[in-house]
Write an enzyme that holds these catalytic residues in place. Sequence first.
Site, short mmCIF file in Angstrom:
data_model
loop_
_atom_site.label_atom_id
_atom_site.label_comp_id
_atom_site.label_asym_id
_atom_site.label_seq_id
_atom_site.Cartn_x
_atom_site.Cartn_y
_atom_site.Cartn_z
N GLU A 259 0.82 -1.21 0.00
CA GLU A 259 0.00 0.00 0.00
C GLU A 259 0.86 1.27 0.00
O GLU A 259 0.55 2.24 -0.68
CB GLU A 259 -0.88 -0.03 1.25
CG GLU A 259 -1.97 1.00 1.28
CD GLU A 259 -2.83 0.79 2.52
OE1 GLU A 259 -3.21 -0.38 2.77
OE2 GLU A 259 -3.10 1.76 3.23
N ASP A 260 1.92 1.26 0.76
CA ASP A 260 2.65 2.50 1.02
C ASP A 260 4.04 2.60 0.41
O ASP A 260 4.71 3.61 0.58
CB ASP A 260 2.80 2.70 2.54
CG ASP A 260 1.45 2.94 3.21
OD1 ASP A 260 0.53 3.37 2.50
OD2 ASP A 260 1.33 2.67 4.41
#
Length: 715
Positions: free
Chosen positions: A99-100
């Site tokens: 996600e990051d």
Amino acid sequence: MKKLPIRPLPPSRALGAEISQDPFDLLSPVLRSFSFHHPREDTAPIERAWQVAKSLHEGQFRASGEPYISHPLGVAQILADLGSDRDMVVAGLLHDTVEDTGYSLEECRRDFGEAASLVEGVTKLSSISRELSSAETIRKLILSMQQDARVGVVKIADRLYNARTWRFMPPQKASRKAKETLDIYVHLADRLGMGAVKTELEELSFKYLDPKIYKAVVRMVAARAGSRDAYLRNMMEEVRVALKKGGIRAAITGRLKSYFSIYRKIVVLKKDFDRIYDYVGIRVVVDSPQDCYSAMGIIHERWRPVPNRIKDYIASPKPNRYKALHTTIVGDSGQEIEIQIRTEEMHREDEYGIAAHWRYKELGDFESPEWIGRMANWVKDLQDPSEILPALKSDLTSEEILTFTPKGKPIYLPEGACPVDFAYAVHTEIGNRAVGAKINGEPSSLSAKLKTGDCVEILTSPCPNSSPSPDWLSFVLTPKAKNKIKRSLPRGKNPEDAAMGKKIFLSSLLGGQKALSYSSLLQASRRLGFRNFNALCTALGEGKVQPAAVWKAALRGGASRESQESDKYSLSVAGVEKGEKIELAKCCKPVPGDAIAGFVTNSRGVRIHSVRCPDFIKLSEKMPDKVADAQWKGAKGEFEAEIEVLALDRQALLADLSRAISDACVDLSSSRQKVASNLVSAYFSFKICDLAQLERVTKSLEQVEGVIEVKRSKS
Ligand code: MN
């Protein structure tokens, strides 16, 4: 007497709390905990995942200012302490990378195999609207849990770590997260049998969702803590002596109930707060199930048990596998106290739940609980994402009943379900064609409430294109039935469209920075050709109008019109005739500083309301063209104000409240109060000159013990 060593009970609150003393070896507590539960497993993949996560999150920081890697590390520690398997601990370390960071799911799968599916399950969906994205993310989570229930455990560990750091978040965001946690994750943790996590999540959510009521409960508990602790210590010692005499080896601990459960007892179950002994319990941990029963026998010989409070969850465990004996006894001083008796294994399983099962390879593959599949089935079909959270909440919180088809096929339904729910649970076609039902052979209505053991036969119409009745929406319970009924209704007939439209519009408001005045929304509705704001909302819900169009129409207005000053109050009203009488509304009694609007009455001039006044909102919906914008121009004169105090009921509460008001040097003109479920709402009216004075009264009232909230009434 057996001489088995009893390992010290793991302190339930310390899950994942071990922090490495060596800054160059942060991973070792995780490895230690993992190897404790899985002594023969290779830890190399965990070490590899740690290196990968550390380098990927390099340079990122948490809101607390800590390096980002502290979060995945903490999540992995919680998972390891729960007894999770290797893939789960690896996923804990990597759960935010996809996600990051630039790490892709394919790379993750290549490097870590099956653990990547767990990472995929917890990765957030990005979407334009925050509200819809959180609903979609939870939908995805439930669907992933159907493939692999371990995803749920990883996600819950992630949420627990984050909840512990909510203090670094803006209060509004924290309270939104807290609500979602209380609505969904707490129940998921409960269903997965993760007792310790559930309790901690509940407590943290309660604290951030409703800080005022939380503080009031903490204060009231603290005021009584001394006598409670003395009582608990005394009872524990008595139980210890009794069991020792009976030859039972036992570890005895006191249990302080959580603030959240106390709050629930007072407010929901209407228990008297002064029965403080309800807020403690004793936990007895013994060597074997046989010892559980012996211990209960010894305790019942010594103290009188309260009838109907003896629960044997060893013989019949709760649906989430919870096992223990519960009993409530009348102590020597006449106070009741609850005692839970269990083995250490039962204790571990209650605290750590499903994760603990994967430790026991000899038990074979752990089967996913049946409810996950059922839930995934309806979640998958739900078209409107804004319905996911409310529907999940009601599914997760309801008790289950077990019913049967005439052929004996078991159909699980939530408590309170009716034959229509049953019909849709069997097959959509049967639901759509249902015309009547027989319960246990007796003809019954389609809205009858089913109970466990009922055999249900659905009578169907022979006509192939028969459709469900919209009335069914008023009594069906299951999301699946609701969803299917709505889908078969002609567009525009859906009574929930207006509510949906409001939600869509409000969520678009959340994204925007500019607040719209109510009168401009009403004007926008007119400009777009709708009777009122509600009609506009229905159109939004049906998808006939987009939120952006509403925004445009609302912002288009706002041409300044001439305004009139009031000679009595320092305020002005736009777009009304000169000489029109301007008065403050009696219902909400606005005070300088409040957001206000005017409402032009037929014969009594203009009434100034607070824009949040419910009466005003109703009037303006009916007659939007009578609304006029108004503004304060300073503060002069005396204003009547009414304050509402919400408090937990106790002795002498009202006397203390009145004293607090006189301490603030205002003269009470009237007061009234109502009591419901141990919550008191007291209303006080008095004259003030400005908001500062009102603030003084508020501060003084907030100091009174038991007070949850002090606010202006109706404004
Ligand atoms: Mn995370």
